[in-house]
Design an enzyme around this catalytic site. Structure first.
Site, mmCIF file in Angstrom:
data_model
loop_
_atom_site.group_PDB
_atom_site.id
_atom_site.type_symbol
_atom_site.label_atom_id
_atom_site.label_comp_id
_atom_site.label_asym_id
_atom_site.label_seq_id
_atom_site.Cartn_x
_atom_site.Cartn_y
_atom_site.Cartn_z
ATOM 1 C CE LYS A 1 -3.949 4.547 0.623
ATOM 2 N NZ LYS A 1 -2.518 4.351 0.884
ATOM 3 C CG HIS B 1 -4.708 9.693 0.169
ATOM 4 N ND1 HIS B 1 -3.351 9.738 0.011
ATOM 5 C CD2 HIS B 1 -4.895 9.209 1.424
ATOM 6 C CE1 HIS B 1 -2.758 9.282 1.101
ATOM 7 N NE2 HIS B 1 -3.676 8.967 1.968
ATOM 8 C CG ASP C 1 -1.867 1.109 1.314
ATOM 9 O OD1 ASP C 1 -3.013 0.901 0.887
ATOM 10 O OD2 ASP C 1 -1.494 2.212 1.770
ATOM 11 C CE1 TYR D 1 0.206 7.667 2.618
ATOM 12 C CE2 TYR D 1 0.814 5.435 2.014
ATOM 13 C CZ TYR D 1 -0.074 6.320 2.586
ATOM 14 O OH TYR D 1 -1.240 5.825 3.132
#
Ligand code: A2P
Length: 280
Positions: free
Chosen positions: A77, A110, A47, A52
Site C-alpha cells: 500500500k 492506503h 497483505d 507497516y
C-alpha cells in the site's frame, strides 16, 4: 485434508484468494516467521504496506517459503506522503526493492487523505504502473463512495479492490452496496475486530457451538458469506490454521443477520473515518 481456497474474480480479470494473511503490526524476525508459517499452512494472499515497515521481512519470508512466486499474491500500500505522481512511482519501485519482487500483485492507495487532495494523482500513477506491468492489479483502501467516484471520473479506471475497516461491530452495509454497484471487490481489515472482537456475543458464540468451530472462525465465515476478502493477522500458527479453515461449514441467513446486527454507528476501532482520519 484442508479445503481448497476459492478465488474471487476482480474487475480486471485477475483473481484473489477468498481469504488472505494480514501482517500488521508484525515486524522483523517475528514477521518473517509468521509469514513463512502462514504460507506453509496454505495462505497465498499476503497483505503488507509501506507504513507497516515490514516489507523487507515479508520479502524474506517469500524467499524462504519455497512456494513459487506465481502461486503467491502480494499486496502492498502506498502511504499518504507519496501521493504526488513522481513520488508514487518512486515509492512503488522502493516497495518492490524491499520485497525483492519484480512485480506486485496488488497495490492500494492506503488512505485517501482528502485534505492533501492528491489521491487522484496517486491513482493516475498506479494506472500507469499497471500498464508498465509493475503492478498486476490496482486498488484503494479506506475510500468512501465520493473518493471512488472521483478517481473513476478522472481516469475511467475503477479500482479493483477497496480494503476497508469491516468487522461485526462495523459491517459497512452502505460501502458494500457501493462496491456491488461499481464492481469493486471488498477486502476487510481488522476482520475479527481486534481487541473488540465479539467472541463471546451469543450471535457469534451460538453458531460456533452449533457448528463445532471457534468464534473467530464464525466471524471469518461471516466475512466470506458477505462476499468480502478478510485478511486476518495472527502470529500463532494454530490460529493461522484455524482462520484458514473456514470453507467446511456454513452460517444460516438468520445467523448472518444476527452477526451483522452487532454493528453500531460508532463501531470503528479507532475513529478511522476516511473523511477526516489521515495517515502520512
Ligand atoms: P495473535 O496474533 O496473538 O493470534 P484482526 O485480524 O481483526 O486485526 O485481529 C488480529 C488480532 O486477533 C490479533 O491480536 C490476533 O492475536 C488475534 N487473533 C487472530 N486470530 C485469532 C483467533 N483465531 N482467535 C482469537 N484471536 C485471534
Amino acid at each position: 485434508m484442508p479445503h481448497e481456497i476459492p478465488h474471487r474474480e476482480l474487475n480486471d480479470g485477475t483473481t484473489l484468494p477468498a481469504i488472505g494473511f494480514g501482517t500488521y503490526p508484525l515486524k522483523g524476525d517475528e514477521c518473517v516467521a509468521a509469514v513463512v508459517s502462514a504460507i506453509e499452512i496454505g495462505y497465498r494472499l499476503i497483505d503488507t504496506a509501506v507504513n507497516y515497515e515490514n516489507e523487507e521481512a515479508v520479502g524474506e519470508a517469500l524467499r524462504r517459503c519455497g512456494v513459487p512466486r506465481e502461486e503467491l499474491r502480494v499486496t502492498s500500500k502506498l502511504p499518504g506522503r507519496h501521493h504526488a505522481y513522481d513520488d508514487a512511482v518512486v515509492s512503488v519501485h522502493e516497495s518492490l526493492g524491499r520485497l525483492g519482487l519484480d512485480y506486485l500483485d496488488l497495490h492500494l492507495i492506503h488512505w485517501p487523505n482528502p485534505s492533501q487532495g492528491l489521491y487522484a494523482e496517486a491513482w493516475r500513477a498506479l494506472v500507469d504502473l499497471q500498464e508498465q506491468g509493475l503492478v498486476r492489479s490496482i486498488g484503494v483502501s479506506n475510500f468512501t463512495e465520493d473518493h471512488l467516484l472521483r478517481v473513476v471520473d478522472l481516469t475511467g479506471v475503477t479500482p479493483s479492490v477497496n480494503q476497508i475497516e469491516l468487522h461485526p461491530l462495523f459491517p459497512q452495509r452502505q460501502m458494500r452496496a457501493v462496491h456491488e454497484r461499481l464492481g469493486v471487490q471488498t477486502e476487510s481489515w481488522s476482520p475479527l475486530g481486534k481487541r473488540e472482537a465479539p467472541l463471546t456475543e451469543p450471535a457469534v458464540a451460538q453458531p460456533a457451538e452449533r457448528l463445532g468451530v471457534t468464534p473467530a472462525q464464525v466471524i471469518l465465515r461471516w466475512q466470506l458469506q458477505l462476499g468480502s476478502i478478510p485478511v486476518p493477522k495472527s502470529k500463532t500458527p494454530e490460529r493461522q490454521r484455524q482462520n484458514l479453515d473456514v470453507f467446511g461449514f456454513e452460517l444460516t441467513l438468520d445467523e448472518m443477520e444476527e452477526i451483522s446486527a452487532l454493528g453500531r454507528p460508532d463501531g470503528r476501532l479507532f475513529g478511522g473515518d476516511p473523511d477526516v482520519h489521515e495517515e502520512m
